[in-house]
Design an enzyme around this catalytic site. Structure first.
Site, PDB file in Angstrom:
ATOM      1  N   HIS A 198       0.838  -1.203   0.000  1.00 29.60           N
ATOM      2  CA  HIS A 198       0.000   0.000   0.000  1.00 29.60           C
ATOM      3  C   HIS A 198       0.875   1.256   0.000  1.00 29.60           C
ATOM      4  O   HIS A 198       0.699   2.155  -0.836  1.00 29.60           O
ATOM      5  CB  HIS A 198      -0.901  -0.028   1.236  1.00 29.60           C
ATOM      6  CG  HIS A 198      -1.775   1.175   1.406  1.00 29.60           C
ATOM      7  ND1 HIS A 198      -3.123   1.162   1.156  1.00 29.60           N
ATOM      8  CD2 HIS A 198      -1.500   2.444   1.815  1.00 29.60           C
ATOM      9  CE1 HIS A 198      -3.640   2.350   1.393  1.00 29.60           C
ATOM     10  NE2 HIS A 198      -2.673   3.152   1.800  1.00 29.60           N
ATOM     11  N   GLU A 199       1.807   1.318   0.936  1.00 31.80           N
ATOM     12  CA  GLU A 199       2.658   2.498   1.026  1.00 31.80           C
ATOM     13  C   GLU A 199       3.578   2.625  -0.185  1.00 31.80           C
ATOM     14  O   GLU A 199       3.884   3.740  -0.630  1.00 31.80           O
ATOM     15  CB  GLU A 199       3.470   2.467   2.325  1.00 31.80           C
ATOM     16  CG  GLU A 199       2.645   2.433   3.601  1.00 31.80           C
ATOM     17  CD  GLU A 199       1.638   3.577   3.712  1.00 31.80           C
ATOM     18  OE1 GLU A 199       1.826   4.614   3.040  1.00 31.80           O
ATOM     19  OE2 GLU A 199       0.665   3.425   4.463  1.00 31.80           O
ATOM     20  N   HIS A 210       1.851   4.545  -2.878  1.00 26.31           N
ATOM     21  CA  HIS A 210       1.981   5.995  -2.695  1.00 26.31           C
ATOM     22  C   HIS A 210       3.364   6.467  -3.161  1.00 26.31           C
ATOM     23  O   HIS A 210       3.499   7.493  -3.835  1.00 26.31           O
ATOM     24  CB  HIS A 210       1.830   6.362  -1.217  1.00 26.31           C
ATOM     25  CG  HIS A 210       0.425   6.379  -0.715  1.00 26.31           C
ATOM     26  ND1 HIS A 210      -0.581   7.094  -1.324  1.00 26.31           N
ATOM     27  CD2 HIS A 210      -0.145   5.791   0.376  1.00 26.31           C
ATOM     28  CE1 HIS A 210      -1.712   6.941  -0.642  1.00 26.31           C
ATOM     29  NE2 HIS A 210      -1.474   6.154   0.384  1.00 26.31           N
TER      30      HIS A 210
END
Length: 750
Positions: A543-544, A547
């Site tokens: 997920h990170e 980003h």
């Protein structure tokens, strides 16, 4: 999560946070990463043949031996990787005095540049001496202040963290004042009405429009009296936001338990805990590697209850008044601009277009989930009944808030044959990182190179350069700080330090490369074992990384249009898109490898079980997200003089999720998203997930590792950033307007 939002010219680092953790109770050539994997595997396999040697030597291996190995392997070619014109010079060992000196110098320099605009005669106005200065200062002030503001989240010294927080307040207050500078605003407006505006290209015109809009929404067009009132309210609110997060970061709450009270916890769990005063007693804190496993695996219900009460009481006394004052200030600020409430003011500029639209989105999705949630809840109640009946314990037909994690794990184990305690043995952190990099090198056409020549703030931190695989052009740097420490930011987030852009000084153009950090709190390595990730932590890391790649792959000249400046209800799209790769067999084979032998991949049966469990208890998860989104909207649209955040939090939790919270607690006091730039915007996680399902559908149709679709993602979604509206970005990639159908179908909600 974006931490502070001011006029972008003065923006501090943005913090984009994972919803999975926040409220959950290089290669030089293609051989380098492979060499790292072989080296790690070879040494660990040898050491594990002699368990005694491994216990004594693992930490040395993990932190020193690998570090020395990479230093020798990479030093000779790192200059080529980072390229001649790149120089990273920030000193993470600055003193308190040096931090303030750098902040004040940056502010003074910035003010002088803006004064140049004000001192121009109207006939002198052109792009370069008006909006060109704004564009350059977007870059310069961020470059000079982002790291000194970042120190408050990660630095080992509390003195430095406090100094960083103080300069963050200083810079924030300066930014608020600048956003109200009518002298600068008036000159910019004058240029926008002059004939010279016709010489601007389309991207420059978009820049002009956005800058003027931000000045106006910051109050530059108000009367002097209202500007003064607004200034004081905004500065007070900014200080509240910083103090709110500081209190959470510095929290050291913990409870002493005996080993018997922690029944069900694996033996290696106790190695990371601080021993208590008595034999077989241990302190358990609210850090994720301690709190979350206890809520998932501890068989003692009273232990789970006590720890959950502590969790829901975190910073209650100091943060509750800050929370309630903060939301009142936001309403008062919105009223100054003629809006009925803060939610309406914020949603006016997002993809959802209006507060009623976003609120209806949550309500409609909630209704669609009702029957599925009830079905999943009843399944957990039945499991609780079976367990308590077998042990002759009294059964109450209700799942408590402190039961949910435990029985969800039991559901995974019994109904999906997913034992997360066993599965994490196949996900050593180093193996997962190396595999993840390999996956996205292929998909995105990039190379990731471990850099050892940059000194960081802690020995745990690693630095990577990102280069284009075809041209070797440097794209940026990222830092990985993945283990908990006292005083460190407590969730998982990407914090950006610098946007990719070009800056012109004295006729010379210079490229500034993207930089950001992933800050997370994964289990530390112990004497017995390396850092092993639970599968939800693997998903969090992906997920990170989504980003991060969104940020790194931006390629336009304007820092203000970087990828982390897209509309908030699109910003979680790349991060939630990347989560999907965790459930693909090809990827699971690449990122897994038993910590005793990295060649021992996740067995096919376990792999398939993980995939089958992807949507287990999904309605319960989404209802919880809806609760947070509706609570966010309610506190930012209320009209009463005062708000009882604890009562509203508990009341909505009961109505939406059916969970009753313990008395004398207040989850709002730790709702960091609402004081870190997700105010009136928590709904974006669900809103963005719809887009993520749509985009990943293109990979499912064409191959999940398909580099052609990957380059399409990089070029059409990541590279443009905020140079265009996100609705246009989606249209360009999909070739059509997005719908909810893929999301609803994948989740069996239709």
């Amino acid at each position: 999560m974006q931490k502070q939002k001011f006029l972008n010219l003065f923006s501090k680092n943005k913090l984009t946070q994972s919803h999975l953790q926040s409220f959950q109770s290089f290669q030089f050539q293609n051989t380098i990463i492979q060499s790292q994997s072989r080296f790690s595997s070879f040494n660990k396999n040898q050491l594990f043949q002699n368990q005694t040697n491994f216990k004594n030597d693992f930490k040395t291996l993990n932190f020193n031996l690998l570090k020395n190995y990479f230093s020798k392997s990479f030093t000779t070619t790192q200059k080529n990787i980072l390229q001649e014109n790149f120089n990273f010079s920030f000193d993470f060992n600055l003193s308190k005095e040096q931090i303030f000196e750098q902040a004040n110098l940056s502010i003074e320099t910035n003010k002088k540049e803006l004064d140049k605009i004000v001192n121009l005669n109207d006939e002198e106005l052109n792009w370069n001496n008006t909006f060109g200065i704004i564009a350059n200062e977007d870059i310069e002030l961020q470059k000079q202040t982002s790291f000194i503001c970042f120190l408050q989240y990660i630095h080992p010294s509390i003195e430095i963290r406090n100094a960083s927080m103080e300069v963050s307040q200083l810079i924030s207050n300066y930014a608020i004042e600048n956003a109200l500078r009518t002298d600068v605003y008036n000159k910019l407006v004058q240029f926008s009405k002059s004939p010279n505006i016709n010489k601007c290209d389309s991207l420059q015109l978009r820049f002009v429009k956005k800058v003027l809009l931000e000045f106006e929404r910051s109050g530059a067009g108000l009367t002097p009296e209202l500007r003064q009132i607004l200034l004081l309210k905004k500065q007070e609110l900014s200080n509240i936001c910083i103090e709110f997060q500081k209190n959470l970061n510095e929290d050291v709450s913990k409870i002493l338990f005996t080993r018997e009270e922690l029944q069900g916890m694996p033996d290696n769990f106790f190695e990371q805990l601080i021993p208590g005063p008595e034999q077989n007693s241990y302190y358990v804190s609210l850090k994720y590697p301690e709190y979350t496993p206890v809520m998932q695996f501890c068989e003692n219900v009273e232990t789970r209850r006590k720890l959950n009460v502590l969790h829901l009481s975190k910073c209650k006394d100091i943060n509750t008044p800050l929370f309630e004052k903060g939301v009142i200030l936001r309403r008062e600020i919105a009223n100054i601009f003629g809006y009925k409430n803060h939610a309406s003011f914020v949603l006016d500029q997002l993809m959802a277009k209006s507060f009623p639209n976003a609120f209806s989105f949550l309500q409609e999705l909630s209704s669609k989930l009702d029957s599925k949630m009830n079905e999943q809840m009843q399944n957990l109640i039945n499991m609780k009944k079976d367990e308590l009946t077998q042990t002759n314990q009294e059964f109450e037909p209700e799942i408590k808030i402190y039961d949910i994690g435990y029985y969800q794990q039991l559901n995974l184990k019994k109904n999906y044959s997913v034992d997360n305690i066993k599965i994490k043995n196949y996900f050593p952190l180093e193996t997962v990182i190396n595999g993840m990099l390999k996956v996205f090198e292929r998909i995105l056409g990039l190379k990731y190179n471990l850099i050892t020549t940059i000194k960081t703030w802690h020995e745990d931190v690693k630095v990577y350069a990102v280069n284009d695989a075809n041209t070797n052009q440097l794209k940026g740097l990222f830092f990985l700080d993945l283990h908990p420490r006292d005083g460190k930011y407590g969730h998982a987030a990407v914090i950006d330090h610098q946007n990719y852009s070009t800056i012109e000084r004295n006729g010379i153009k210079k490229t500034e490369y993207a930089m950001a950090s992933i800050v997370a709190n994964f289990t530390k390595p112990t004497i017995e074992q390396p850092s092993l990730l639970q599968f939800h932590e693997v998903v969090t890391l992906f997920h990170e990384f989504g980003h991060l790649m969104h940020h790194i792959c931006y390629s336009s000249n304007f820092a203000r249009f970087s990828s982390l400046n897209v509309e908030r209800d699109f910003i979680e799209t790349p991060s939630q898109l990347f989560e999907n790769w965790c459930y693909e067999p090809q990827v699971l084979n690449i990122i897994s490898g038993h910590y005793l032998n990295s060649d021992d991949k996740l067995p096919k049966e376990l792999l398939q079980n993980l995939i089958n469990a992807k949507f287990a208890d999904n309605a319960l998860h989404y209802k919880r997200q809806i609760f947070f989104g509706i609570f966010d909207f309610m506190v930012h649209s209320f009209e009463e003089e005062k708000i009882d955040s604890a009562h509203l939090f508990a009341d909505l939790m009961k109505k939406i999720t059916s969970f009753e919270l313990p008395k004398n607690t207040n989850g709002a006091a730790q709702f960091a998203h609402l004081f870190g730039e997700y105010d009136s915007q928590y709904y974006v996680y669900l809103y963005s997930e719809i887009f993520a399902h749509e985009i990943f559908g293109e990979f499912k149709k064409n191959g999940v590792l398909n580099p052609e679709i990957g380059m399409k993602l990089r070029d059409l979604v990541f590279a443009p950033g905020a140079t265009q509206d996100s609705s246009q970005t989606l249209l360009n990639f999909l070739g059509r307007e997005p719908t909810q159908q893929t999301f609803l179908k994948n989740n069996s909600i239709l």
